[in-house]
Scaffold this motif. Structure first.
Motif, PDB file in Angstrom:
ATOM      1  N   SER A  13       0.811  -1.224   0.000  1.00  0.00           N
ATOM      2  CA  SER A  13       0.000   0.000   0.000  1.00  0.00           C
ATOM      3  C   SER A  13       0.842   1.271   0.000  1.00  0.00           C
ATOM      4  CB  SER A  13      -0.937   0.025   1.215  1.00  0.00           C
ATOM      5  OG  SER A  13      -0.209   0.282   2.410  1.00  0.00           O
ATOM      6  N   ASP A  68       3.256   4.233  -1.042  1.00  0.00           N
ATOM      7  CA  ASP A  68       3.400   4.910  -2.330  1.00  0.00           C
ATOM      8  C   ASP A  68       4.318   6.124  -2.180  1.00  0.00           C
ATOM      9  OD1 ASP A  68       2.843   5.495  -5.069  1.00  0.00           O
ATOM     10  OD2 ASP A  68       1.447   7.045  -4.393  1.00  0.00           O
ATOM     11  N   ASN A  69       5.276   6.201  -3.070  1.00  0.00           N
ATOM     12  CA  ASN A  69       6.131   7.386  -3.158  1.00  0.00           C
ATOM     13  C   ASN A  69       6.879   7.693  -1.857  1.00  0.00           C
ATOM     14  OD1 ASN A  69       7.234   9.533  -4.638  1.00  0.00           O
ATOM     15  ND2 ASN A  69       5.750  10.987  -3.792  1.00  0.00           N
ATOM     16  N   LYS A 101      10.548  -3.054  -4.068  1.00  0.00           N
ATOM     17  CA  LYS A 101       9.423  -2.197  -4.477  1.00  0.00           C
ATOM     18  C   LYS A 101       9.895  -0.779  -4.804  1.00  0.00           C
ATOM     19  CE  LYS A 101       4.926  -0.447  -2.812  1.00  0.00           C
ATOM     20  NZ  LYS A 101       4.170  -0.723  -4.045  1.00  0.00           N
TER      21      LYS A 101
END
Length: 218
Positions: free
Chosen positions: A36, A38-39, A60
């Motif tokens: 989950s 992100d960034n 990831k």
């Protein structure tokens, strides 16, 4: 400075061939949390062990700036070997109080229950997170699978906690409300909460843990 009274126990553990995470799969709740994300640009693996969680993070986010932390040199060595292709890798030997910087994400998986200063560790995680940063924390659960006679054996009436201190090791068992209270008292906001089970690295028996996904909102 990292050589506190429990350092020798974990140093011996990490130097034994039978102490391995090869058959210890990362719990699906933690994997879902990582998926989950992100960034994120900066990450701290608190109590990195053999680096299995850091490896998932680096796969990831290949360009992430990652810090791995543990109290035993062997754990740092094994993690840096596993992440040898990682460009922005930093290692900190010693307790979390020796870590500096701000992180988008911190994972402290199966670690804090082995910290005698566990209360302060929650506060340190809050300190190290950026505003709006998130963390995943898991600890040993004081659950029904621990016999009541063990509760009495390990109970410390002075501090009102249940722990075992054997062969140089400290293990704190957390009640659900107690775990939640320590998190919120540190300033973190709980976004998700639950239980999980994972194999131990040595005995290959499943232990129960409480986990919380948290955010630093202010």
């Amino acid at each position: 400075m990292y050589r506190n009274q429990f350092w020798c126990y974990w140093d011996r553990k990490h130097n034994k061939d039978e102490y391995t995470y090869k058959n210890v799969f990362i719990d699906e709740n933690l994997l879902e949390y990582i998926e989950s994300l992100d960034n994120i640009k900066t990450f701290l693996d608190h109590g990195c062990g053999h680096g299995r969680i850091s490896k998932v993070i680096c796969d990831k986010f290949p360009n992430i700036d990652i810090t791995v932390n543990d109290i035993t040199p062997k754990a740092i060595e094994k993690t840096t070997e596993l992440l040898h292709e990682t460009k922005n890798l930093h290692s900190v030997l010693g307790g979390i109080q020796y870590v500096s910087g701000e992180y988008d994400c911190i994972i402290s998986h199966r670690v804090i229950h082995s910290c005698p200063d566990y209360e302060n560790t929650f506060t340190e995680i809050y300190r190290l997170l950026k505003k709006q940063g998130s963390c995943f924390i898991s600890v040993r659960s004081l659950s029904d699978d621990i016999p009541k006679e063990k509760h009495r054996q390990w109970f410390n009436s002075k501090n009102n906690i249940i722990f075992k201190k054997i062969k140089g090791r400290f293990t704190k068992f957390f009640k659900t409300d107690e775990f939640k209270e320590l998190i919120t008292h540190s300033g973190l906001s709980i976004k998700n909460f639950g239980t999980l089970s994972e194999l131990s690295a040595k005995s290959q028996t499943k232990n129960k843990y409480l986990y919380a996904i948290c955010e630093k909102v202010k």
